[in-house]
Scaffold this motif. Structure first.
Motif, short mmCIF file in Angstrom:
data_model
loop_
_atom_site.label_atom_id
_atom_site.label_comp_id
_atom_site.label_asym_id
_atom_site.label_seq_id
_atom_site.Cartn_x
_atom_site.Cartn_y
_atom_site.Cartn_z
N VAL A 1 100.42 -0.16 72.51
CA VAL A 1 100.69 -1.26 71.23
C VAL A 1 101.95 -1.50 71.37
CG1 VAL A 1 101.21 -0.85 68.68
CG2 VAL A 1 99.06 0.35 69.77
N LEU A 2 102.34 -2.85 71.50
CA LEU A 2 103.42 -3.40 71.63
C LEU A 2 104.44 -3.60 70.52
CD1 LEU A 2 102.91 -6.31 74.28
CD2 LEU A 2 103.21 -3.58 74.36
N GLU A 3 105.82 -3.27 70.53
CA GLU A 3 106.62 -3.48 69.34
C GLU A 3 107.37 -4.67 69.56
OE1 GLU A 3 106.89 -1.48 66.72
OE2 GLU A 3 105.45 -0.04 67.87
N PRO A 4 107.73 -5.49 68.33
CA PRO A 4 108.51 -6.48 68.54
C PRO A 4 109.33 -6.94 69.75
CG PRO A 4 108.41 -5.98 66.27
CD PRO A 4 107.87 -4.97 66.83
N GLY A 5 109.38 -7.64 70.35
CA GLY A 5 110.18 -7.99 71.59
C GLY A 5 109.64 -7.56 72.89
N ASP A 6 108.51 -6.87 72.77
CA ASP A 6 108.05 -6.15 74.17
C ASP A 6 106.92 -7.09 74.75
OD1 ASP A 6 109.25 -3.86 73.32
OD2 ASP A 6 107.24 -2.64 72.87
N ILE A 7 107.05 -6.91 76.06
CA ILE A 7 106.08 -7.76 76.99
C ILE A 7 105.47 -6.76 77.98
CG2 ILE A 7 106.11 -9.25 78.75
CD1 ILE A 7 108.51 -10.76 77.75
N LEU A 8 104.34 -6.80 77.89
CA LEU A 8 103.38 -6.07 79.00
C LEU A 8 102.92 -6.87 80.13
CD1 LEU A 8 101.84 -3.42 79.52
CD2 LEU A 8 99.78 -4.42 78.29
#
Length: 222
Positions: A6-13
């Protein structure tokens, strides 16, 4: 699913090639975007290049082995015959000019069909144009301080050769009549272009006009 993040704002997977994945927006005020960076496989490179060069090779040019050494068994494929075939393959893969021309076209060819043609500002077909432009339209637009914008679906690239840039757009090699290299670099690096960013020489203006007529550029409203 084997793993979940689960990504947070600004994250890139980053998902490596070959891994199936599915992105889901977990809240109503967010979106999920998948951006592909898929490099061509060796198989694609070979197949595409062979298809490209074979278009201009006459069927009259055939394998010849009049100088082969006599052999006892007619069913044997000799190393001399293999060398003959290898020489044919090397002849075409060592042609750097053909490779440059093919690769410029290949890397700018749109890889995905357009699903919403109505949303495009201009045609993506470099052989036709939906609008008629002339030099006066272009210079008047630039003099008013308005911008030129690249067609969102178009792909631009160039190859530098002997101090001259060769421009490729949407799978085609563009004849630019000695337009300045700096303008070609600008076209390949910027989405929006205005008059202060390049010198308005005759050759430069005619290149821009050509791209307008073909739909690779369009006139902005601002």
């Amino acid at each position: 699913a084997v793993d979940t993040w689960v990504l947070e704002p600004g994250d890139i997977l980053y998902v490596p090639p070959g891994y199936g994945h599915n992105g889901v927006a977990v809240e109503n005020d967010c979106i999920t975007c998948s951006v592909g960076f898929r490099a061509p496989s060796h198989s694609e490179i070979l197949c595409e290049y062979i298809d490209y060069i074979s278009e201009d090779i006459s069927d009259a040019i055939r394998y010849r082995d009049a100088d082969l050494t006599y052999q006892n068994n007619t069913g044997e494929i000799s190393s001399q015959a293999i060398n003959k075939v290898q020489e044919i393959l090397q002849h075409y893969t060592e042609d750097s000019e053909s490779i440059k021309d093919w690769f410029g076209r290949y890397m700018t060819t749109p890889k995905y069909s357009q699903t919403d043609s109505e949303s495009l500002k201009a045609s993506n077909d470099l052989n036709s144009s939906n609008k008629l432009y002339n030099l006066t339209n272009l210079t008047t637009h630039l003099a008013a301080g308005k911008k030129l914008i690249r067609n969102e679906s178009s792909r631009f690239a160039y190859i530098s050769e002997a101090g001259c840039h060769i421009l490729f757009i949407d799978g085609e090699r563009i004849s630019h009549s000695s337009a300045e290299n700096s303008l070609i670099e600008l076209l390949c690096s910027k989405i929006e272009i205005h008059s202060e960013m390049f010198t308005q020489t005759e050759n430069n203006l005619y290149l821009l006009l050509k791209l307008l007529q073909h739909g690779a550029l369009y006139l902005s409203d601002q």
